[in-house]
Motif scaffolding. Structure first.
Motif, short mmCIF file in Angstrom:
data_model
loop_
_atom_site.label_atom_id
_atom_site.label_comp_id
_atom_site.label_asym_id
_atom_site.label_seq_id
_atom_site.Cartn_x
_atom_site.Cartn_y
_atom_site.Cartn_z
N ASN A 178 -26.98 -59.72 -29.49
CA ASN A 178 -27.53 -58.63 -30.30
C ASN A 178 -28.71 -59.23 -31.07
N PRO A 179 -29.97 -58.85 -30.74
CA PRO A 179 -30.36 -57.59 -30.13
C PRO A 179 -30.75 -57.63 -28.66
N THR A 180 -30.92 -58.78 -28.04
CA THR A 180 -31.62 -58.83 -26.75
C THR A 180 -30.76 -58.50 -25.54
N ALA A 181 -29.42 -58.45 -25.70
CA ALA A 181 -28.48 -58.19 -24.62
C ALA A 181 -28.43 -59.32 -23.59
N GLU A 182 -29.08 -60.44 -23.87
CA GLU A 182 -29.07 -61.58 -22.95
C GLU A 182 -27.66 -62.15 -22.82
N TYR A 213 -19.25 -55.54 -20.95
CA TYR A 213 -20.07 -56.12 -19.88
C TYR A 213 -20.03 -55.22 -18.66
N PHE A 214 -21.05 -55.35 -17.82
CA PHE A 214 -21.20 -54.47 -16.67
C PHE A 214 -21.35 -55.31 -15.39
N SER A 319 -32.59 -53.60 -17.47
CA SER A 319 -31.22 -53.09 -17.55
C SER A 319 -30.30 -54.16 -18.11
N PRO A 320 -29.65 -53.92 -19.26
CA PRO A 320 -28.78 -54.94 -19.85
C PRO A 320 -27.53 -55.17 -19.01
N GLN A 321 -27.11 -56.42 -18.91
CA GLN A 321 -25.90 -56.77 -18.18
C GLN A 321 -24.66 -56.72 -19.07
N ALA A 322 -24.87 -56.61 -20.37
CA ALA A 322 -23.75 -56.57 -21.32
C ALA A 322 -24.27 -56.04 -22.65
N SER A 323 -23.33 -55.82 -23.59
CA SER A 323 -23.59 -55.33 -24.94
C SER A 323 -23.77 -53.80 -24.92
N MET A 324 -24.01 -53.22 -26.07
CA MET A 324 -24.23 -51.78 -26.18
C MET A 324 -25.68 -51.49 -26.54
#
Length: 402
Positions: A178-182, A213-214, A319-324
């Motif tokens: 948080n914040p980058t979703a990395e 996570y996705f 497209s984030p691989q995880a986080s909200m």
């Protein structure tokens, strides 16, 4: 005397998000329908079986007194069982687990426990504000590790360790970020642990989004690395996984010395969360986990709607691989505007609130953070508003702003 004259207040910069929040409040007061994608506040209700456990336990008046500052034993055992289940990590619930009033409180109080004026803490930039400012409030100094295009994190970490005087006492990490979703893999943690053990540097890992996570890649824990407990402590929270943000239940686990320091300082500051809340949290960890998968699926569906919709609108967002969250680079036509000005413009013209990247550090200024905290229908409305805004001549807005 103004509040700015107090020592710790003087060390805090103006709260950037307050500007956007103020503008948002004015627009809402004027009757505008603002779609708020700024704050990472889960909008789903807490699962029913957790609420029912709270309701059951709160009926017992014996649970209404002071609780335990370090958390009730049942909850600490439940967290240890979760780590064994999820990561294959064994934890002693008596010496390696402490319950916190949300992970934010745990991070801030650990900063108070282990740092003093003159100490240096290594913190990625951009980062969630409590990561640097918990230590700033405690009187320590921050060495920023740029986390942006063109910067290799491990190279920056080695450089900081080599050149920092005095030697840094701790490194803060946060993945999924948080914040980058990395996200990172276990090999990353292995390299960090190897380097920090060699130099005697503590590692504080914030794992708040490990269950959001996705695409089938569960984020690892730093404690999975051999020898990590020698230097590392890790924070998790019930807020996102179980939609329990307002319940304020989190954990710190790992290195016994750090856990003991946090436990001791908390014993002076609080009596722990309300006992029925802790019992309900225990039921969440020990009970059926279908609700976790449902939350994960919900955020994935929202992510897919947002990313594909913004692309169609002409705004290419990774497209984030995880986080909200989605970490969105400013649209090409607005790159020179800066994230705060762009956020206020987006709020005014598209009625969509986002978080300006500058609020997370100077290296975040080319981005805004978009939170997946509205349903898909509202996200589609936000996308339509943004598409209409981006279709207009940017020079019109820039001239008005100048």
């Amino acid at each position: 005397m103004a509040e700015e004259d107090f020592y710790r207040i003087k060390r805090l910069p103006p709260y950037v998000f307050a500007e956007v929040n103020g503008a948002k409040a004015k627009l809402r007061a004027a009757g505008h329908d603002i779609i708020d994608l700024g704050m990472g506040n889960p909008d789903s209700p807490t699962p029913k079986h957790i609420v029912e456990k709270l309701r059951e336990v709160v009926q017992d008046g014996k649970t209404h007194g002071y609780s335990q500052s370090k958390g009730i034993l049942g909850l600490r055992k439940a967290q240890a069982a979760y780590y064994q289940r999820r990561f294959g990590v064994e934890l002693d619930p008596n010496s390696e687990v402490v319950v916190t009033i949300g992970s934010k409180e745990g991070l801030a109080n650990l900063a108070q426990a282990i740092s003093s004026p003159g100490d240096v803490i290594l913190v990625p930039n951009p980062s969630y504000p409590i990561h640097p400012f918990g230590f700033v409030i405690a009187g320590a100094s921050i060495w920023n590790l740029p986390k942006a295009h063109g910067y290799d994190f491990m190279t920056q970490l080695r450089r900081a360790i080599k050149h920092c005087t005095p030697k840094p006492i701790a490194l803060v990490l946060n993945y999924p970020c948080n914040p980058t979703a990395e996200t990172v893999d276990l090999a990353f943690y292995e390299a960090v642990v190897d380097l920090c053990r060699h130099h005697g540097i503590y590692v504080l890992s914030d794992l708040a989004y490990c269950e959001i996570y996705f695409d089938g890649n569960p984020p690892p824990s730093i404690l999975q690395v051999k020898g990590a407990k020698d230097i590392a402590v890790e924070f998790t929270t019930m807020s996102k996984t179980y939609s329990m943000a307002g319940w304020r239940v989190g954990f710190a686990v790992g290195n016994k010395r750090l856990i003991n320091a946090l436990t001791r300082i908390k014993s002076y500051l609080d009596y722990g969360a309300f006992t029925p809340v802790q019992v309900a949290a225990t039921a969440a960890l020990n009970g059926p986990q279908d609700c976790v998968e449902e939350v994960r699926t919900l955020y994935k569906q929202r992510r897919d709607v947002l990313i594909s919709g913004l692309k169609d609108a002409g705004w290419d967002v990774p497209s984030p691989q995880a986080s909200m969250f989605a970490w969105a680079p400013l649209p090409e036509a607005y790159k020179d505007m800066g994230s705060l000005a762009f956020s206020k413009l987006l709020l005014k013209e598209a009625e969509v609130a986002v978080a300006p990247g500058i609020g997370f550090g100077e290296y975040g200024d080319g981005h805004v953070r978009i939170a997946l905290v509205e349903n898909r229908q509202r996200l589609r409305q936000a996308i339509r508003n943004i598409k209409h805004f981006l279709a207009q001549d940017p020079q019109k807005f820039k001239k008005a702003a100048s």
